[in-house]
Design an enzyme around this catalytic site. Structure first.
Site, PDB file in Angstrom:
ATOM      1  N   HIS A 156       0.844  -1.205   0.000  1.00 17.07           N
ATOM      2  CA  HIS A 156       0.000   0.000   0.000  1.00 17.07           C
ATOM      3  C   HIS A 156       0.880   1.256   0.000  1.00 17.07           C
ATOM      4  CE1 HIS A 156      -3.657   2.335   1.452  1.00 17.07           C
ATOM      5  NE2 HIS A 156      -2.680   3.142   1.849  1.00 17.07           N
ATOM      6  N   GLU A 157       1.861   1.283   0.886  1.00 19.93           N
ATOM      7  CA  GLU A 157       2.722   2.472   0.973  1.00 19.93           C
ATOM      8  C   GLU A 157       3.590   2.621  -0.279  1.00 19.93           C
ATOM      9  OE1 GLU A 157       1.951   4.531   3.108  1.00 19.93           O
ATOM     10  OE2 GLU A 157       0.854   3.272   4.504  1.00 19.93           O
ATOM     11  N   HIS A 160       1.598   4.193  -2.962  1.00 21.16           N
ATOM     12  CA  HIS A 160       1.602   5.660  -2.811  1.00 21.16           C
ATOM     13  C   HIS A 160       2.875   6.232  -3.443  1.00 21.16           C
ATOM     14  CE1 HIS A 160      -1.944   6.361  -0.486  1.00 21.16           C
ATOM     15  NE2 HIS A 160      -1.527   5.823   0.648  1.00 21.16           N
ATOM     16  N   HIS A 166      -5.530   7.341  -2.467  1.00 16.48           N
ATOM     17  CA  HIS A 166      -6.452   6.292  -2.029  1.00 16.48           C
ATOM     18  C   HIS A 166      -7.593   6.119  -3.028  1.00 16.48           C
ATOM     19  CE1 HIS A 166      -4.766   7.167   2.136  1.00 16.48           C
ATOM     20  NE2 HIS A 166      -4.390   5.947   1.806  1.00 16.48           N
ATOM     21  N   TYR A 213      -9.582   2.535   1.856  1.00 16.18           N
ATOM     22  CA  TYR A 213      -9.772   2.425   3.304  1.00 16.18           C
ATOM     23  C   TYR A 213     -10.797   1.347   3.589  1.00 16.18           C
ATOM     24  CZ  TYR A 213      -7.430   6.780   4.779  1.00 16.18           C
ATOM     25  OH  TYR A 213      -6.528   7.758   5.081  1.00 16.18           O
TER      26      TYR A 213
END
Ligand SMILES: [Zn+2]
Length: 253
Positions: A156-157, A160, A166, A213
């Site tokens: 996930h990071e 980014h 998101h 999320y």
């Protein structure tokens, strides 16, 4: 003549440094799943986990300046132990299988140069976070040692850092999910802001995206804060086909 010698010596020493610290690709996992080695539960949501430059607040991921052109290059902090390192390696290896740009790692004990992501082993309370897109030079990505060192959080990071916000920040999100504002912790509502300047690359909205999320993010009362239009919960903890499609379109694979 002296100047020439100095320059040659400097070049040779730089080359020596470069040769002694080769950048390598992440290796295939040697065990079924490295998540088994982690003893602490992951955060339910990477909280406050994106950092944006003032310019990015306007231009978002559309701007090609923020793409990694010579490979996505990371350097895991010297502080990660062997198990933690293998979680990071395995997460990057899986990611590399879906990208057409190379994923490369500087050895832990090296001194990286050029553009790279410094994956830091953060202390308690430091959170899981990353800057969005390539900024140039060293840019930090933080993994709090107790809560962030899980394959899906590392991925996930890193996504980014590759340039993605998101999923629920997409301009079309209100067509797919409802934000239940009454359940959101006051002062955290900015986490549900839409990024109107971003592009979806023509890929459908995905409530199971690794970049979405989960339904209880920033809940003040244990009640859901995001639900799909059909009332089902949202959020995912693995890379989906749509995540892959978006990454491949962003990087012209
Ligand atoms: Zn995030």
């Amino acid at each position: 003549m002296i100047n020439v010698k100095v320059v040659v010596c400097l070049l040779l020493s730089l080359c020596a440094v470069a040769w002694s610290t080769p950048v390598v690709r992440p290796l295939p996992p040697t065990k079924p799943t490295s998540n088994d080695t982690a003893a602490i539960s992951p955060f339910r949501n990477p909280v406050f986990d994106m950092k944006l430059t003032p310019e990015q607040m306007r231009s978002g991921v559309i701007d090609e300046r923020y793409r990694w052109r010579n490979g996505f290059i990371v350097h895991p902090d010297r502080g990660f132990n062997q198990n933690e390192y293998s979680v990071i390696n395995d997460a990057l290896y899986e990611l590399s299988q879906h990208l057409c740009i190379q994923v490369l790692m500087w050895p832990q004990d090296s001194n990286p140069t050029g553009d790279y992501v410094e994956i830091m082993r953060g202390g308690s309370g430091s959170g899981c976070w990353a800057w969005v897109g390539r900024l140039g030079g060293r840019q930090d990505l933080n993994l709090q040692f107790d809560g962030c060192i899980y394959k899906h959080i590392v991925q996930h990071e890193c996504i980014h850092a590759l340039g993605y916000y998101h999923e629920q920040s997409r301009p079309d999100r209100d067509d797919h999910v409802n934000i239940l504002w009454n359940n959101v912790i006051p002062d955290t509502s900015h986490n549900f802001d839409k990024m109107d300047d971003t592009t979806t690359f023509g890929v459908p909205y995905d409530t199971r995206s690794i970049m979405h999320y989960d339904s209880y993010a920033f809940s003040s009362n244990g009640q859901p804060t995001i639900l799909a239009k059909d009332g089902s919960t949202v959020g995912g903890n693995s890379i989906t086909g749509n995540d892959i499609a978006k990454l491949q379109r962003m990087y012209n694979c």
